[in-house]
Design an enzyme around this catalytic site. Structure first.
Site, mmCIF file in Angstrom:
data_model
loop_
_atom_site.group_PDB
_atom_site.id
_atom_site.type_symbol
_atom_site.label_atom_id
_atom_site.label_comp_id
_atom_site.label_asym_id
_atom_site.label_seq_id
_atom_site.Cartn_x
_atom_site.Cartn_y
_atom_site.Cartn_z
ATOM 1 N N HIS A 62 0.817 -1.220 0.000
ATOM 2 C CA HIS A 62 0.000 0.000 0.000
ATOM 3 C C HIS A 62 0.849 1.268 0.000
ATOM 4 O O HIS A 62 0.532 2.238 -0.685
ATOM 5 C CB HIS A 62 -0.972 -0.017 1.187
ATOM 6 C CG HIS A 62 -2.074 -1.008 1.018
ATOM 7 N ND1 HIS A 62 -2.506 -1.830 2.033
ATOM 8 C CD2 HIS A 62 -2.805 -1.341 -0.073
ATOM 9 C CE1 HIS A 62 -3.481 -2.609 1.581
ATOM 10 N NE2 HIS A 62 -3.674 -2.338 0.306
ATOM 11 N N ASP A 86 -10.252 -2.420 0.094
ATOM 12 C CA ASP A 86 -9.863 -2.588 1.500
ATOM 13 C C ASP A 86 -9.522 -1.263 2.176
ATOM 14 O O ASP A 86 -9.517 -1.170 3.392
ATOM 15 C CB ASP A 86 -8.702 -3.589 1.616
ATOM 16 C CG ASP A 86 -7.523 -3.233 0.732
ATOM 17 O OD1 ASP A 86 -6.974 -2.114 0.864
ATOM 18 O OD2 ASP A 86 -7.137 -4.076 -0.104
ATOM 19 N N GLY A 138 -14.651 0.269 -12.616
ATOM 20 C CA GLY A 138 -13.664 1.319 -12.860
ATOM 21 C C GLY A 138 -13.425 1.587 -14.327
ATOM 22 O O GLY A 138 -13.163 2.733 -14.732
ATOM 23 N N ASP A 155 -5.559 -0.469 -7.928
ATOM 24 C CA ASP A 155 -5.235 -1.533 -6.975
ATOM 25 C C ASP A 155 -6.187 -2.680 -7.254
ATOM 26 O O ASP A 155 -7.207 -2.832 -6.595
ATOM 27 C CB ASP A 155 -5.392 -0.988 -5.553
ATOM 28 C CG ASP A 155 -5.116 -2.042 -4.506
ATOM 29 O OD1 ASP A 155 -4.595 -3.117 -4.854
ATOM 30 O OD2 ASP A 155 -5.441 -1.798 -3.322
ATOM 31 N N ASP A 158 -6.097 -9.941 -9.668
ATOM 32 C CA ASP A 158 -5.410 -10.467 -10.847
ATOM 33 C C ASP A 158 -6.357 -10.471 -12.060
ATOM 34 O O ASP A 158 -7.572 -10.371 -11.908
ATOM 35 C CB ASP A 158 -4.896 -11.881 -10.558
ATOM 36 C CG ASP A 158 -3.824 -11.859 -9.470
ATOM 37 O OD1 ASP A 158 -3.168 -10.807 -9.307
ATOM 38 O OD2 ASP A 158 -3.644 -12.886 -8.800
ATOM 39 N N PRO A 162 -12.774 -10.163 -11.308
ATOM 40 C CA PRO A 162 -13.528 -9.002 -11.799
ATOM 41 C C PRO A 162 -12.634 -7.858 -12.246
ATOM 42 O O PRO A 162 -13.100 -6.922 -12.898
ATOM 43 C CB PRO A 162 -14.388 -8.602 -10.585
ATOM 44 C CG PRO A 162 -13.804 -9.291 -9.407
ATOM 45 C CD PRO A 162 -13.070 -10.488 -9.909
ATOM 46 N N TYR A 223 2.590 -12.404 -1.231
ATOM 47 C CA TYR A 223 2.198 -12.564 -2.632
ATOM 48 C C TYR A 223 3.102 -13.627 -3.266
ATOM 49 O O TYR A 223 4.280 -13.709 -2.913
ATOM 50 C CB TYR A 223 2.331 -11.249 -3.402
ATOM 51 C CG TYR A 223 1.284 -10.205 -3.062
ATOM 52 C CD1 TYR A 223 0.041 -10.565 -2.553
ATOM 53 C CD2 TYR A 223 1.529 -8.857 -3.266
ATOM 54 C CE1 TYR A 223 -0.914 -9.604 -2.246
ATOM 55 C CE2 TYR A 223 0.578 -7.892 -2.958
ATOM 56 C CZ TYR A 223 -0.641 -8.277 -2.444
ATOM 57 O OH TYR A 223 -1.587 -7.322 -2.144
#
Lengths: 277, 277
Positions: A62, A86, A138, A155, A158, A162, A223
Site C-alpha cells: 500500500h 480494502d 472502474g 489496486d 489479478d 472481476p 504474494y
C-alpha cells in the site's frame, strides 16, 4: 479449533499460511470473500482464493502503490483509486495534505464492508473526509471524468477475476484521457517471475500511451514469488524519481517507502529489463 | 507416481513446491540432503528440509552474491568461497577473467557430490581450472590464510545448521584478517521480514569490523518471504556501488545482475534501514 494451513498455489509453487480461525466466508455478486485469523501474520483477506493482504505485510504494497505515483507528481490535487476496496491505498494517500479530491471506484461493495468489519487498521483510509466512494466498474467510471485527475492508482485483483477489464489496452487509453496534463498512473502489475507475459504487456501498452513508463518492484512476502510490481507511467521525462522531497515528518511515519527506494524499485534485474526491450 | 507438495514453513508461513519425483534422499555426516524433480521449477535441493536452490531461480541468488562483491572490488585476484558446495557462486565468479585464485571451503563433501550428480548447470562452476576445493570448516580454514584474499563470499545455510559458526562475530574478525587491503566480503544474510534480528546482528558486527557495510536484497521466489539479503562489507568508502564497469559481453550473459541493480539492491525499505540505526 485446530490450526490449518491455507495455500495459494499456481504454476507449481505457492504460499502457505497457518490459520487459527475462519472469520468470514461468503460469496458476493462478484467473488468469494474469505477472512482468516492467521497464527503469525495477523488477519488475512482472500478474494476467489487469492491472498489480497495480510496485516503483516500490507504496508509494503500500500505504501509503494500510493506514494510512488503521488511523489512522482509535482503537486497532485485530485486522486482516483480504482479497486482498492480494502482502503489501504486511501489510508496512505490520505497522508498527502495537498490532495483535495480522493475518489475511489470499487466494483464490489461487499469488499468495503468486509474490510470495515475485519481490517480497521486498513479500512481507516475511508475515515478521511476527502474520500468519495463510487460503487462501479472502474473501466466504465473512468470515461466520465475527462481531464480531471492528477493521479490514478489501480489496486486491482489479478486478471482472472472481476479486475480483468483493468488489464486491457483500452483502459490505459481511458486513464490517459481522464488525466490532467502532467498526470501519473500506477497500476498493480504482477510478478515478473510468475507472470512475465502480463508484466511485459502492461509495460508495452503504457509505453504506447504515455511519455514515460517504469516498472517498480515491491517486496511483499505473502504474494506469490514474494514480489509484485507497479507499472507507473506519465508525461514526465523521468517517472522513476520523486518530483519533490518527502517531508521528514511523513518519512518518519512510513515503514517501507522512502525517496531512495522510490528510485531503486525501478532498477530491474536484467531478465525483467529484457521484457521491456 | 503421483505429484506431491514439499513445504518449507517457519513462523506461520512458508513456501510449497509441487514435486513429481524424489531423486535423492540421504544423510551426510552434517545434514540431510534431498533432491526433488519439481513440476515447474526444475530440480530442487534441500538441506535439513530447507530449500537451498531450484533451477528456476538459483541464478538470482548466485549472480548477486558473486558479482556484487567482485565488482565492488577494484581488481580482485584471489577469491575464497565459504560454503556454496553446489558450485553456483563458483560458476558466476568464473566469469571474472581477472581472478587467479578461486578457493572454495565446503564442510560437506556430499553436498558437492550431490550437486555434481544432479545439478550439472550449477556444479559446472567446479570445471574452472582456477578452482581449488578444500573440505573443511570455513570458520577454521580462514585462520590459515592471513592477508591473502581480495574477496570472500560466504554462501552458507541458515544459522541452525552446520553453517552456525559463520554467523558469529569471531568469524567476521577472522575474515577481516584473511583479506588483503581493499578486500571485500559478502555473506548470506537472511530475510529482514523473516529474521530481522539476524539481519540486524550481521550488519552491526560488520560495521564494527569494516569501514563500510551495506545490506543488499535479492528477489528469490523459492526462499521464504521471496527475498534474501547479502551483507557486503569492506574498507572502501562506498561499498554499495560497483568499483569498475561491467564489461558488456558479461552483462549480456547475466540474467539478474547489472550495475544499476547493484546499487539499487542496497536501497532498503524504511523498516529495514531502521534495523541498522
Amino acid at each position: 479449533m485446530a490450526d490449518f494451513w491455507v495455500t495459494e498455489a499456481m504454476n507449481g509453487f505457492g504460499m502457505t499460511v497457518q490459520v487459527t480461525e475462519e472469520l468470514c466466508s461468503k460469496r458476493s455478486e462478484f467473488q468469494k470473500i474469505d477472512v482468516y485469523q492467521t497464527s503469525k501474520l495477523g488477519r488475512m483477506l482472500l478474494l476467489d482464493g487469492i491472498i489480497q493482504l495480510t496485516e503483516f505485510d500490507e504496508f509494503a504494497y500500500h505504501e509503494m502503490l500510493a506514494h510512488i505515483p503521488l511523489f512522482a507528481h509535482e503537486n497532485p490535487k485530485r486522486l482516483l483509486v480504482v479497486g482498492g476496496g480494502d482502503g489501504g491505498v486511501l489510508r496512505e494517500a490520505g497522508k498527502h495534505p495537498e490532495l483535495e479530491v480522493m475518489d475511489i471506484c470499487e466494483i464490489d461493495a461487499e469488499v468495503i464492508e468486509t474490510a470495515k468489519k475485519f481490517f480497521p487498521n486498513v479500512s481507516c483510509g475511508y475515515d478521511d473526509p476527502r474520500v468519495a466512494v463510487h460503487i462501479a466498474d472502474g473501466s466504465e467510471f473512468i470515461k466520465d471524468r475527462p481531464g480531471y485527475y492528477d493521479v490514478i492508482i489501480v489496486d486491482s485483483t489479478d486478471p482472472g477475476g472481476p479486475g480483468a477489464p483493468l488489464f486491457g489496452e483500452q483502459f490505459y487509453r481511458d486513464m490517459k484521457k481522464a488525466l490532467r496534463p502532467g498526470g501519473v498512473i500506477a497500476t498493480q502489475a504482477e510478478s515478473p517471475y510468475l507472470l512475465p507475459d502480463i508484466v511485459q504487456r502492461l509495460y508495452k501498452v503504457s509505453e504506447q500511451v504515455f511519455r514515460s513508463v517504469g516498472y517498480a518492484s515491491i517486496l511483499v512476502p505473502t504474494y506469490p514469488t514474494g514480489t509484485i510490481g507497479a507499472c507507473v507511467a506519465g508525461d514526465r521525462d523521468d517517472i522513476a524519481s520523486p518530483a519533490r522531497p518527502v517531508p521528514p515528518e511523513l518519512a518518519a511515519k512510513l515503514r517501507y517507502y522512502n525517496s531512495k527506494i522510490h528510485e531503486a524499485a525501478f532498477a530491474n534485474p536484467s531478465f525483467v529489463k529484457r521484457l521491456f526491450d
